[in-house]
Design an enzyme around this catalytic site. Structure first.
Site, PDB file in Angstrom:
ATOM      1  CG  HIS A 151      -2.529 -10.426   6.434  1.00 24.96           C
ATOM      2  ND1 HIS A 151      -3.384 -10.872   7.418  1.00 24.96           N
ATOM      3  CD2 HIS A 151      -2.803 -11.161   5.334  1.00 24.96           C
ATOM      4  CE1 HIS A 151      -4.135 -11.847   6.929  1.00 24.96           C
ATOM      5  NE2 HIS A 151      -3.792 -12.044   5.671  1.00 24.96           N
ATOM      6  N   GLY A 152      -4.045  -7.073   5.301  1.00 24.59           N
ATOM      7  CA  GLY A 152      -5.224  -6.254   5.580  1.00 24.59           C
ATOM      8  C   GLY A 152      -6.197  -6.872   6.564  1.00 24.59           C
ATOM      9  CB  VAL A 157     -12.759  -4.358   0.742  1.00 32.76           C
ATOM     10  CG1 VAL A 157     -12.333  -3.009   1.300  1.00 32.76           C
ATOM     11  CG2 VAL A 157     -13.559  -4.169  -0.542  1.00 32.76           C
ATOM     12  N   GLY A 158      -9.569  -4.766   1.828  1.00 37.28           N
ATOM     13  CA  GLY A 158      -8.703  -4.863   3.005  1.00 37.28           C
ATOM     14  C   GLY A 158      -8.985  -3.760   4.013  1.00 37.28           C
ATOM     15  CB  THR A 195       1.397  -0.841   4.743  1.00 31.04           C
ATOM     16  OG1 THR A 195       1.652  -1.783   3.690  1.00 31.04           O
ATOM     17  CG2 THR A 195       2.697  -0.595   5.482  1.00 31.04           C
ATOM     18  CB  THR A 230      -0.820  -0.006   1.310  1.00 27.41           C
ATOM     19  OG1 THR A 230      -1.749  -1.070   1.272  1.00 27.41           O
ATOM     20  CG2 THR A 230      -1.581   1.268   1.539  1.00 27.41           C
TER      21      THR A 230
HETATM   22  N1  ASP Z   1      -3.143  -3.518   3.633  1.00 25.87           N
HETATM   23  C1  ASP Z   1      -3.336  -3.661   2.217  1.00 25.87           C
HETATM   24  C2  ASP Z   1      -4.561  -4.454   1.934  1.00 25.87           C
HETATM   25  O1  ASP Z   1      -4.778  -5.413   2.558  1.00 25.87           O
HETATM   26  C3  ASP Z   1      -2.161  -4.240   1.525  1.00 25.87           C
HETATM   27  C4  ASP Z   1      -0.840  -3.760   2.039  1.00 25.87           C
HETATM   28  O2  ASP Z   1      -0.746  -2.760   2.717  1.00 25.87           O
HETATM   29  O3  ASP Z   1       0.184  -4.376   1.763  1.00 25.87           O
HETATM   30  O4  ASP Z   1      -5.304  -4.157   1.096  1.00 25.87           O
END
Ligand code: ASP
Length: 261
Positions: A194-195, A171-172, A192, A143
């Site tokens: 693992h959503g 959707v994260g 940022t 992200t």
């Molecule tokens: N957090 C983001 C999502 O899950 C991905 C990331 O930040 O690496 O959509």
């Protein structure tokens, strides 16, 4: 009149290559110039994220990874310490989703999704573009994000192509208030990684709550990182009036820049 301290932190996502911090450096530099030109803090944070969305090395905007059906669906959100919050999810065909999120923050809504978010963007005059050219479907998180302090107020902004190779409806944490980001009078936080784990931990809000209790950014960062298992990637940026901190349990391109006004 006393000097105001300016702080900008930007990241290219948990798991992004540290070698790409030239991109986050550039984004911070622009952020500092904007703050020195007295750009409102929420706009400055979104313009920092815009630079990162335009950098194809990061999974957001132009660099967004494809879902399993070959589409690109993007989430973005922004918030400032005046409780302005706006987000979009599953947005297609818009080069800079963060600016659509900023318009939502100024509307009567908080989150717009899918086709209707696209329709909203087109009504505002955003151009419809093909975002699918050449983007990998390989699993990847990442992200882009920023937290900004203009000496008085805070803002946080995030944008993502999600997790490459994930199913289309997924959707994260990014567009969920208190999960991917939070800002208030005591500071700003963006996350940022693992959503799903970030969401379950209410990571941004609980980290912000530590700032509210007077815990310093570096200690708050260490505590927040400890909420995650080794298999769950996580990175955070944190700023409060007395300092800032950033870090991840993976590699992460990130930068910080301070200045005065
Ligand atoms: N957090 C983001 C999502 O899950 C991905 C990331 O930040 O690496 O959509």
């Amino acid at each position: 009149m006393s000097e105001k301290q300016l702080i900008i932190l930007a990241h290219g996502g948990a798991g992004s290559d540290n070698a790409h911090s030239d991109g986050t450096d550039r984004a911070c530099q622009l952020g500092l110039e904007l703050l020195q030109a007295r750009t409102p803090v929420l706009e400055a944070a979104c313009r920092v994220v815009e630079i990162l969305e335009d950098d194809p090395r990061f999974n957001a905007g132009t660099g967004s990874r494809k879902r399993t059906d070959g589409t690109v669906r993007m989430d973005a959100a922004c918030m400032d310490s005046h409780r302005r919050f706006g987000a979009v999810s599953a947005l297609q065909h818009i080069k800079n989703p963060i600016h659509v999120a900023r318009h939502v923050a100024d509307s009567e809504n908080r989150l717009l999704t899918g086709e209707d978010a696209l329709q909203y963007a087109l009504e505002l005059g955003f151009e419809k573009v093909d975002m699918t050219g050449g983007n990998s479907i390989a699993p990847s998180t990442d992200t882009v994000g920023a937290v900004v302090f203009d000496g008085t107020k805070f803002a946080a902004a995030l944008s993502t192509g999600g997790t490459g190779g994930s199913r289309p409806g997924r959707v994260g944490d990014v567009p969920l208030i208190g999960c991917g980001l939070y800002a208030g009078e005591h500071g700003a936080v963006c996350c940022t990684g693992h959503g799903e784990s970030i969401t379950l931990n209410l990571t941004a809000y609980r980290t912000y709550a530590m700032l509210e209790q007077g815990i310093a950014p570096q200690e708050a960062l260490d505590i927040a990182l400890s909420w995650f298992e080794d298999s769950q990637d996580i990175g955070l940026l944190i700023v409060n009036p007395n300092g800032h901190a950033g870090g991840s349990n993976r590699s992460m391109a990130w930068s910080t820049l301070t200045g005065a006004l």
